[in-house]
Scaffold this active site. Structure first.
Site, mmCIF file in Angstrom:
data_model
loop_
_atom_site.group_PDB
_atom_site.id
_atom_site.type_symbol
_atom_site.label_atom_id
_atom_site.label_comp_id
_atom_site.label_asym_id
_atom_site.label_seq_id
_atom_site.Cartn_x
_atom_site.Cartn_y
_atom_site.Cartn_z
ATOM 1 N N PHE A 72 4.710 75.985 68.423
ATOM 2 C CA PHE A 72 5.441 77.182 67.984
ATOM 3 C C PHE A 72 5.788 77.145 66.499
ATOM 4 O O PHE A 72 6.276 78.137 65.954
ATOM 5 C CB PHE A 72 6.784 77.287 68.732
ATOM 6 C CG PHE A 72 6.672 77.470 70.212
ATOM 7 C CD1 PHE A 72 6.516 78.728 70.761
ATOM 8 C CD2 PHE A 72 6.736 76.376 71.070
ATOM 9 C CE1 PHE A 72 6.421 78.904 72.131
ATOM 10 C CE2 PHE A 72 6.648 76.541 72.434
ATOM 11 C CZ PHE A 72 6.486 77.799 72.973
ATOM 12 N N ALA A 73 5.631 75.966 65.848
ATOM 13 C CA ALA A 73 6.219 75.788 64.513
ATOM 14 C C ALA A 73 5.547 76.674 63.473
ATOM 15 O O ALA A 73 4.318 76.735 63.396
ATOM 16 C CB ALA A 73 6.109 74.323 64.095
ATOM 17 N N SER A 76 7.518 83.335 60.534
ATOM 18 C CA SER A 76 7.052 84.497 61.295
ATOM 19 C C SER A 76 7.641 85.844 60.863
ATOM 20 O O SER A 76 7.726 86.754 61.680
ATOM 21 C CB SER A 76 7.317 84.267 62.782
ATOM 22 O OG SER A 76 8.669 83.982 63.007
ATOM 23 N N SER A 116 -0.123 85.865 67.710
ATOM 24 C CA SER A 116 0.696 87.066 67.595
ATOM 25 C C SER A 116 -0.158 88.325 67.684
ATOM 26 O O SER A 116 -1.343 88.325 67.300
ATOM 27 C CB SER A 116 1.390 87.024 66.236
ATOM 28 O OG SER A 116 1.924 88.279 65.917
ATOM 29 N N TYR A 140 0.992 87.294 57.362
ATOM 30 C CA TYR A 140 1.407 86.587 58.580
ATOM 31 C C TYR A 140 0.301 86.649 59.635
ATOM 32 O O TYR A 140 -0.117 85.621 60.188
ATOM 33 C CB TYR A 140 2.711 87.212 59.109
ATOM 34 C CG TYR A 140 3.074 86.775 60.496
ATOM 35 C CD1 TYR A 140 3.360 85.437 60.766
ATOM 36 C CD2 TYR A 140 3.144 87.697 61.555
ATOM 37 C CE1 TYR A 140 3.691 85.029 62.056
ATOM 38 C CE2 TYR A 140 3.482 87.295 62.837
ATOM 39 C CZ TYR A 140 3.750 85.970 63.089
ATOM 40 O OH TYR A 140 4.075 85.569 64.361
ATOM 41 N N LYS A 144 -2.235 83.577 61.350
ATOM 42 C CA LYS A 144 -2.398 83.313 62.795
ATOM 43 C C LYS A 144 -3.875 83.386 63.180
ATOM 44 O O LYS A 144 -4.370 82.567 63.954
ATOM 45 C CB LYS A 144 -1.586 84.334 63.607
ATOM 46 C CG LYS A 144 -0.089 84.159 63.483
ATOM 47 C CD LYS A 144 0.377 82.912 64.204
ATOM 48 C CE LYS A 144 1.868 82.709 64.148
ATOM 49 N NZ LYS A 144 2.289 81.403 64.682
ATOM 50 N N ASN A 169 6.355 91.625 71.095
ATOM 51 C CA ASN A 169 7.697 91.311 70.575
ATOM 52 C C ASN A 169 8.506 90.500 71.580
ATOM 53 O O ASN A 169 8.901 91.033 72.616
ATOM 54 C CB ASN A 169 8.456 92.601 70.249
ATOM 55 C CG ASN A 169 7.968 93.201 68.968
ATOM 56 O OD1 ASN A 169 6.773 93.402 68.789
ATOM 57 N ND2 ASN A 169 8.874 93.483 68.061
ATOM 58 N N HIS A 188 14.973 90.934 64.110
ATOM 59 C CA HIS A 188 14.530 91.534 65.371
ATOM 60 C C HIS A 188 15.556 92.556 65.858
ATOM 61 O O HIS A 188 16.767 92.315 65.800
ATOM 62 C CB HIS A 188 14.271 90.444 66.415
ATOM 63 C CG HIS A 188 13.105 89.580 66.041
ATOM 64 N ND1 HIS A 188 12.923 88.298 66.487
ATOM 65 C CD2 HIS A 188 12.048 89.830 65.217
ATOM 66 C CE1 HIS A 188 11.800 87.803 65.983
ATOM 67 N NE2 HIS A 188 11.261 88.711 65.203
ATOM 68 N N GLY A 283 2.963 96.930 56.049
ATOM 69 C CA GLY A 283 2.416 95.990 57.035
ATOM 70 C C GLY A 283 2.871 96.235 58.463
ATOM 71 O O GLY A 283 2.632 95.403 59.335
HETATM 72 N N1 LIG Z 1 9.520 86.017 67.975
HETATM 73 C C1 LIG Z 1 8.476 86.817 68.189
HETATM 74 O O1 LIG Z 1 8.631 87.987 68.586
HETATM 75 C C2 LIG Z 1 7.065 86.314 67.993
HETATM 76 C C3 LIG Z 1 5.992 87.187 68.223
HETATM 77 C C4 LIG Z 1 4.694 86.715 68.048
HETATM 78 C C5 LIG Z 1 4.481 85.389 67.685
HETATM 79 N N2 LIG Z 1 5.530 84.560 67.451
HETATM 80 C C6 LIG Z 1 5.268 83.179 67.051
HETATM 81 O O2 LIG Z 1 5.969 82.309 67.935
HETATM 82 C C7 LIG Z 1 6.414 81.142 67.251
HETATM 83 C C8 LIG Z 1 7.898 80.962 67.485
HETATM 84 O O3 LIG Z 1 8.602 82.117 67.039
HETATM 85 P P1 LIG Z 1 10.195 82.130 67.007
HETATM 86 O O4 LIG Z 1 10.627 83.551 67.001
HETATM 87 O O5 LIG Z 1 10.710 81.212 68.048
HETATM 88 O O6 LIG Z 1 10.462 81.536 65.558
HETATM 89 P P2 LIG Z 1 11.593 80.515 65.078
HETATM 90 O O7 LIG Z 1 11.653 80.652 63.600
HETATM 91 O O8 LIG Z 1 12.845 80.729 65.857
HETATM 92 O O9 LIG Z 1 10.981 79.101 65.473
HETATM 93 C C9 LIG Z 1 10.062 78.393 64.672
HETATM 94 C C10 LIG Z 1 10.445 76.929 64.716
HETATM 95 O O10 LIG Z 1 9.492 76.193 63.937
HETATM 96 C C11 LIG Z 1 10.191 75.284 63.085
HETATM 97 N N3 LIG Z 1 9.333 75.065 61.917
HETATM 98 C C12 LIG Z 1 8.939 75.970 60.995
HETATM 99 N N4 LIG Z 1 8.136 75.400 60.093
HETATM 100 C C13 LIG Z 1 8.007 74.103 60.455
HETATM 101 C C14 LIG Z 1 7.293 72.994 59.933
HETATM 102 N N5 LIG Z 1 6.552 73.096 58.807
HETATM 103 N N6 LIG Z 1 7.387 71.800 60.542
HETATM 104 C C15 LIG Z 1 8.132 71.661 61.681
HETATM 105 N N7 LIG Z 1 8.832 72.680 62.222
HETATM 106 C C16 LIG Z 1 8.757 73.874 61.631
HETATM 107 C C17 LIG Z 1 11.498 75.998 62.764
HETATM 108 O O11 LIG Z 1 12.537 75.139 62.338
HETATM 109 C C18 LIG Z 1 11.826 76.645 64.111
HETATM 110 O O12 LIG Z 1 12.539 75.770 64.942
HETATM 111 C C19 LIG Z 1 6.054 81.344 65.782
HETATM 112 O O13 LIG Z 1 4.858 80.649 65.519
HETATM 113 C C20 LIG Z 1 5.826 82.852 65.678
HETATM 114 O O14 LIG Z 1 4.913 83.161 64.664
HETATM 115 C C21 LIG Z 1 6.826 84.997 67.595
#
Ligand SMILES: NC(=O)c1ccc[n+]([C@@H]2O[C@H](COP(=O)([O-])OP(=O)(O)OC[C@H]3O[C@@H](n4cnc5c(N)ncnc54)[C@H](O)[C@@H]3O)[C@@H](O)[C@H]2O)c1
Length: 328
Positions: A72-73, A76, A116, A140, A144, A169, A188, A283
């Site tokens: 997940f890291a 975003s 995403s 972004y 991905k 979302n 959000h 975007g």
């Molecule tokens: N939230 C959404 O609606 C959504 C939609 C589509 C895709 N995503 C994808 O899902 C994933 C999680 O989203 P989220 O909303 O939980 O985001 P978030 O920011 O809450 O979580 C991301 C986590 O990654 C960690 N992180 C970031 N960069 C890092 C690095 N270089 N090394 C180690 N850790 C790192 C952050 O500290 C955080 O804990 C992301 O990749 C995002 O692109 C999210």
């Protein structure tokens, strides 16, 4: 089973960790806590490091074996990715490549990647299925798609098994009310509405009222965070039988406009939510709705929280409880 969860302290990642623990599995969290929270991770080993720190990553993962890595890291925020595209390519692409490299070196061969809806760009069909052209309109989404393409290549050439899950979302919170969304800044829509001290229009902007949609505001597909967690475990079960590279779109299949979400929040809150219209954001596609039939058919994914109101209710339950369970 034991899982490595990079980004496991973030919003979706922390729900994944809890879901795995509730299913009797062990989760090791790897996170730099740039947007994640310590309070969101309980009863897990934590590797506190950045995927961009190759040496630390290599030391931490040397000799470690995981049944699956759920990645997940990353960063975003679409808006931020337009202003700081370098940082996005570094974090999302270089970080992922570093991770994949270390996993391969240590014979860890199963990965689920957080992709995403942003990889699709402006939709050319009402609902977006996996065959829809991938043509992202912001950095972004491009980061991905780059990682997806790289994973496909590595699966073909090096025997990795990878599944890319394209979330629409993500929304809602854990049913216990002990875990939920806490981004800073919060971009959000649902938590943004719920987080405001008073419900004045000042800090709630609706970006664009002239889209080609019934009420002129953007339409999005909201998928509950616990339903997303379920899909990841299903993806691993699927890959254990079907080796290779796979992609699935994950959404509710229903689109709601920004104004419809505001109305549903008003219903849950029992009060009026004021807002202001602002210019469109660069975007932002007008409509994004998933066709998740493939995930339902092939993974056996069965989302449990399909009504917008139940998703908002769970977010509101977290909102009421969060001062007790978070440090904020
Ligand atoms: N939230 C959404 O609606 C959504 C939609 C589509 C895709 N995503 C994808 O899902 C994933 C999680 O989203 P989220 O909303 O939980 O985001 P978030 O920011 O809450 O979580 C991301 C986590 O990654 C960690 N992180 C970031 N960069 C890092 C690095 N270089 N090394 C180690 N850790 C790192 C952050 O500290 C955080 O804990 C992301 O990749 C995002 O692109 C999210």
């Amino acid at each position: 089973m034991i899982f490595l969860v990079p980004g496991g302290a973030g919003y979706i990642g922390s729900h994944m960790v809890k879901y795995l623990q509730e299913a009797g599995h062990e989760a090791v969290v790897l996170d730099d806590f740039s947007t994640g929270h310590e309070w969101a991770v309980k009863d897990s080993e934590i590797m506190r490091l950045s995927l961009l720190d190759q040496e630390a990553l290599s030391r931490a993962l040397k000799g470690r074996k995981f049944d699956c890595v759920i990645h997940f890291a990353g960063k975003s925020l679409v808006d931020e990715s337009i202003k700081r595209s370098n940082a996005y390519y570094r974090s999302n692409v270089v970080g992922s490549l570093n991770l994949i490299n270390e996993l391969m070196l240590n014979d860890n061969n199963n990965m689920v990647f957080s992709s995403s809806a942003a990889i699709f760009g402006n939709p050319i069909t009402d609902k977006i299925n996996e065959d829809h052209p991938r043509d992202p309109i912001n950095p972004y989404g491009r980061t991905k798609l780059t990682v997806e393409n790289f994973l496909e290549h590595i699966c073909d050439t090096h025997g990795l098994n990878a599944t890319c899950l394209r979330y629409f979302n993500a929304a809602g919170a854990h049913h216990s009310g002990t875990l939920g969304e806490a981004h800073e800044p919060e971009t959000h829509l649902i938590p943004k509405i719920l987080n405001r001290e008073n419900y004045s229009s000042e800090n709630l902007k609706v970006y664009g009222d002239d889209y080609d949609t019934p009420d002129g505001t953007c339409i999005r597909d909201y998928v509950h965070v616990e339903d997303l967690a379920q899909a990841h475990l299903k993806a691993l079960e699927f890959m254990q039988v079907n080796k290779g590279f796979y992609t699935f779109n994950l959404g509710n299949g229903n689109g709601f406009s920004v104004l419809e979400v505001i109305k549903a929040c008003e219903h849950v809150l029992g009060r009026r939510v004021d807002y202001q219209f602002a210019d469109r954001r660069e975007g932002d596609p007008p409509v994004l709705i998933a066709d998740s039939a493939k995930a339902i058919d092939q993974l056996g994914w069965s989302p449990q929280h399909t009504s917008l109101e139940s998703i908002i209710m769970s977010a509101y339950f977290w909102h009421l409880n969060k001062s007790e369970f978070s440090l904020q």
